[in-house]
Design a protein around this motif. Structure first.
Motif, short mmCIF file in Angstrom:
data_model
loop_
_atom_site.label_atom_id
_atom_site.label_comp_id
_atom_site.label_asym_id
_atom_site.label_seq_id
_atom_site.Cartn_x
_atom_site.Cartn_y
_atom_site.Cartn_z
N GLN A 365 44.53 17.17 96.14
CA GLN A 365 45.81 17.51 95.51
C GLN A 365 46.47 16.30 94.86
OE1 GLN A 365 48.26 19.59 98.38
NE2 GLN A 365 48.33 21.37 97.07
N ARG A 366 46.37 15.14 95.50
CA ARG A 366 47.04 13.93 95.00
C ARG A 366 46.09 13.01 94.25
NH1 ARG A 366 49.96 11.55 100.23
NH2 ARG A 366 51.35 10.55 98.72
N PHE A 367 44.85 13.46 94.05
CA PHE A 367 43.84 12.59 93.46
C PHE A 367 44.17 12.21 92.03
CE2 PHE A 367 39.89 12.06 91.02
CZ PHE A 367 39.35 10.97 91.68
N SER A 368 44.67 13.15 91.24
CA SER A 368 44.95 12.88 89.83
C SER A 368 45.94 11.74 89.68
CB SER A 368 45.49 14.15 89.15
OG SER A 368 45.86 13.88 87.82
N THR A 369 47.03 11.78 90.44
CA THR A 369 48.02 10.71 90.38
C THR A 369 47.46 9.41 90.94
OG1 THR A 369 49.78 12.34 90.64
CG2 THR A 369 50.35 10.05 91.03
N ALA A 370 46.70 9.51 92.04
CA ALA A 370 46.16 8.32 92.70
C ALA A 370 45.20 7.58 91.78
CB ALA A 370 45.47 8.71 94.00
N VAL A 371 44.30 8.30 91.12
CA VAL A 371 43.32 7.62 90.27
C VAL A 371 44.00 7.00 89.06
CG1 VAL A 371 42.64 9.56 88.78
CG2 VAL A 371 40.96 7.84 89.39
N GLY A 372 45.09 7.60 88.59
CA GLY A 372 45.84 6.99 87.49
C GLY A 372 46.45 5.66 87.89
N LEU A 373 47.03 5.61 89.10
CA LEU A 373 47.61 4.35 89.58
C LEU A 373 46.54 3.30 89.82
CD1 LEU A 373 50.24 5.75 92.12
CD2 LEU A 373 50.70 4.71 89.90
N VAL A 374 45.39 3.74 90.36
CA VAL A 374 44.31 2.80 90.66
C VAL A 374 43.76 2.18 89.38
CG1 VAL A 374 41.92 2.66 91.47
CG2 VAL A 374 43.63 3.80 92.87
N THR A 375 43.51 3.02 88.36
CA THR A 375 42.87 2.50 87.15
C THR A 375 43.78 1.53 86.39
OG1 THR A 375 43.58 4.53 85.99
CG2 THR A 375 41.32 4.45 86.81
#
Length: 472
Positions: A365-375
């Motif tokens: 559920q939170r992966f989309s936001t998390a991967v944006g912050l990580v990249t």
């Protein structure tokens, strides 16, 4: 099949069906995102001579493209959360295509920075993240396998584009090749068309409403504000223990992750190996990587590894570091082939698990936001890592120190991941046990626990329950 990992999804992922078509689309989209900037190096020598620029100036074309792809992660997150993966990937494919076509009419190196680097890099960002996100929405039990297959697109597309670009370059020059590549990359639009939104066949459970069935206007506004903030930037992730472990380790790891790939062929030539044999090492690396990624996904989906997949990722990071530390011992072409095979295995394992481990830590559920912050945070190491390693070679005059440095970085990160994931797993078990003990307590037990006993001490004529006293 191993049991599904804990998830907060409000529907049951199909774990198959049309999901395999989505994996195919992600395979194509991810493949172009990672392989396209690397494959363009074939044209650099002619472009460098055409515009009369230095090698460092022409090298910034790929660097700007990669940096833009990583930095635009939050933008891709916002668009995916708002519109879904399908339209975002299709728009991304059109942007990369437009950037390459415009670049074919370029009159200066700055023109290429803008068209290939900025426009093309932003298009690749819109291809990469939605593809990673939608795979997680279709799969739960088989997610490591699906992610491993999708990530295989990178070596396969690179292995295909490398000879194709050489053929286009020999036949049409760099301008004609850029036009043709602009048409080829539109296959990302086809990949996006396959990304049909998942059918959420189980509806969310409605939250308990107040007795009068109404919610105050002030409360509604507060909820909407929090929802909008979380949709754009989920700052609560920076209080998530697993996310912070992943972010800190990856930021350091990326300084030494890609440089050995970039400098493998130059290192071989430095040892006196001819150009053809040096280039063959990259082909061997790509072929090994191509088969290792899906194998890693299959292995990560087994009941022995899936529950503790973070340890598998930690081993992959450590394995990469050990390979680089031993690289200077490989002498001659045969020795470098052995190193390349082991490096391909280690690199393929790491890349296959890179985003699966993030999804395992924070949930789909939170992966989309998390991967944006990580990249966007990883943008710095991705941009600066290879130039720093190149400067080390220039100052010391030997490539072996580059491999030593990368090996030390990755070994250190591997040990960091092992220690911190052990700590994280231990804390999760403690929290799970604590939560289970609270849930099993009945209301009567809680009432008895708080009821004062005759021996309870008194304070100002009031009995103090023993439990409260003990807590103090």
């Amino acid at each position: 099949m191993p049991p599904a990992a804990a998830s907060k999804l409000d529907y049951v992922p199909p774990d198959g069906g049309w999901g395999w078509a989505v994996v195919l689309g992600a395979f194509i989209s991810i493949g172009f995102s990672y392989a396209f900037p690397k494959s363009l190096t074939v044209y650099f020598k002619e472009i460098q001579a055409y515009f009369s620029v230095s090698y460092s100036q022409i090298a910034w074309v790929s660097s700007v493209m990669l940096a833009t792809m990583y930095a635009a992660g939050p933008i891709a997150s916002i668009l995916v959360n708002r519109y879904g993966s399908r339209p975002v990937v299709m728009v991304g494919g059109l942007m990369v295509s437009a950037g390459m076509i415009l670049a074919s009419f370029g009159t200066s190196i700055v023109h290429l920075y803008l068209c290939v680097g900025v426009i093309g890099g932003l298009g690749l960002a819109l291809n990469l993240q939605p593809s990673l996100t939608i795979v997680g929405s279709y799969f739960l039990v088989k997610r490591p396998l699906a992610n491993g297959l999708a990530m295989t697109g990178s070596p396969v597309v690179l292995f295909t584009l490398a000879p194709l670009n050489q053929f286009l370059f020999d036949s049409f020059g760099w301008r004609g090749s850029f036009l043709i590549l602009g048409a080829i990359v539109m296959n990302c639009c086809v990949a996006g068309a396959l990304m049909r939104p998942v059918n959420k066949n189980i509806k969310p459970i409605p939250k308990t409403a107040p007795p009068n069935g109404e919610v105050s206007e002030e409360k509604q506004d507060e909820t909407k504000s929090e929802g909008c903030l979380k949709r754009f930037v989920d700052v609560s992730l920076f209080r998530h223990r697993g996310f912070l472990i992943y972010l800190i380790g990856n930021c350091v790891m990326f300084f030494g992750l890609f440089a050995p790939v970039v400098f493998l062929a130059p290192y071989a030539r430095h040892q006196g190996i001819d150009e053809y044999s040096s280039a063959l090492l990259l082909s061997i690396f790509a072929v090994v990587d191509m088969f290792v990624r899906p194998s890693t996904g299959f292995l990560g989906n087994t009941k022995w590894i899936r529950p503790k997949i973070q340890y598998f990722f930690s081993f992959a990071v450590l394995f990469n570091g050990v390979c680089h530390l031993l690289c200077p011992l490989a002498q001659g072409h045969a020795g470098l082939i052995v190193y390349t095979v082991f490096f391909g295995i280690a690199f393929g394992m790491l890349c296959a698990l890179l985003f699966e481990t993030l999804m395992d830590l924070i949930g789909a559920q939170r992966f989309s936001t998390a991967v944006g912050l990580v990249t966007i945070i990883e943008c710095g190491p991705v941009l600066l890592g290879p130039p720093i390693c190149g400067a080390l070679v220039d100052s010391l005059g030997d490539y072996k120190y580059l491999f030593y440095m990368c090996g030390i970085i990755l070994v250190g990160c591997g040990l960091f991941f092992f220690i911190m994931h052990y700590y994280n797993y231990k804390k999760l078990e403690e929290e799970k046990d604590k939560s289970a003990s609270v849930e099993t307590r009945t209301p009567e037990e809680e009432e008895v626990e708080l009821k004062p006993s005759p021996e309870s001490p008194r304070f100002d004529g009031f009995l103090i329950p023993n439990q409260i006293l003990n807590d103090r």
